[in-house]
Write a protein that holds these residues in place. Structure first.
Motif, mmCIF file in Angstrom:
data_model
loop_
_atom_site.group_PDB
_atom_site.id
_atom_site.type_symbol
_atom_site.label_atom_id
_atom_site.label_comp_id
_atom_site.label_asym_id
_atom_site.label_seq_id
_atom_site.Cartn_x
_atom_site.Cartn_y
_atom_site.Cartn_z
ATOM 1 N N LEU A 126 -41.324 -22.724 54.209
ATOM 2 C CA LEU A 126 -42.719 -22.435 53.895
ATOM 3 C C LEU A 126 -43.636 -22.607 55.100
ATOM 4 O O LEU A 126 -44.564 -21.822 55.306
ATOM 5 N N ARG A 173 -43.381 -19.707 57.489
ATOM 6 C CA ARG A 173 -44.148 -18.579 56.962
ATOM 7 C C ARG A 173 -45.636 -18.773 57.220
ATOM 8 O O ARG A 173 -46.337 -17.853 57.665
ATOM 9 N N GLN A 206 -52.973 -17.122 51.953
ATOM 10 C CA GLN A 206 -51.703 -17.772 51.617
ATOM 11 C C GLN A 206 -51.942 -19.068 50.823
ATOM 12 O O GLN A 206 -51.359 -20.112 51.102
ATOM 13 N N THR A 214 -48.735 -20.470 49.137
ATOM 14 C CA THR A 214 -47.862 -21.118 50.120
ATOM 15 C C THR A 214 -48.379 -22.504 50.466
ATOM 16 O O THR A 214 -47.619 -23.484 50.492
#
Length: 213
Positions: free
Chosen positions: A86, A89, A142, A145
């Motif tokens: 994660l 990303r 995001q 996330t």
């Protein structure tokens, strides 16, 4: 102080006690004692414990009540593996678009972390460390996330305190942060990801040794 504010106060205090190592993995949280220390009723303390339970920081055991979650090595390995996925990303999305204000906040957090490490102030270092990492990872678009990353961080908060209690690890962290900051300033995403991976793995290795010991 309203009921919501009182619960927030209780939650903040319990977080500080976990980070400072006053509440350690496996230890029972005595609600009445916490309420007495904070000069509040038991209800907001119980509400705060429910929040911590959702985050995985405490668990409820019949006939014993709430205890600080005790993780084993397999739990930590899984959590850190998820963080790696994660956070890579997030970093790849965030680093290229960090503006000057974001870079200034990250640099301030890096300095605060180094100053706290020099003083041996684990609580302040953990707070600055969190600002440093999340400053690098946060970017628009995001939210899910980041929510998961925060949850994973919270679930190992008690163990992060154990890691920072070692002076040599505090010093190592300061050096790691300086190199990460340099790569962030250069917008060198590959180096940022690589350095974050190594930094995270070092923490996992140290914590694994603590648990195995």
């Amino acid at each position: 102080m309203t009921a919501g504010t009182t619960a927030d106060h209780a939650l903040a205090q319990l977080r500080r006690e976990i980070v400072a190592g006053r509440l350690r993995p496996g230890q029972r949280v005595r609600q009445e004692e916490v309420a007495a220390r904070l000069e509040v009723s038991v209800a907001p303390v119980r509400e705060a414990l429910r929040v911590l339970e959702q985050e995985g920081q405490v668990e409820y055991r019949p006939r014993r009540g709430y205890v600080i979650t005790a993780l084993d090595v397999a739990d930590l390995v899984e959590i850190y593996a998820l963080r790696r996925l994660l956070e890579e990303r997030a970093a790849r999305a965030a680093v290229p678009v960090l503006d000057d204000d974001a870079l200034a906040r990250i640099a301030l957090a890096e300095r605060d972390c180094a100053d706290a490490a020099a003083r041996g102030d684990v609580v302040a270092e953990l707070e600055a460390n969190r600002r440093f990492h999340f400053g690098i990872l946060e970017a628009p678009g995001q939210a899910h996330t980041m929510r998961l990353i925060r949850l994973l961080w919270e679930s190992t908060e008690a163990y992060r305190a154990l890691y920072y209690n070692a002076p040599e690890e505090r010093e190592r962290t300061v050096g790691d942060h300086g190199r990460i900051l340099d790569a962030v300033r250069e917008r060198d995403v590959e180096t940022v990801v690589s350095l974050l991976d190594a930094h995270r793995q070092r923490a996992l290795d140290v914590l694994t040794a603590v648990l195995d010991g």
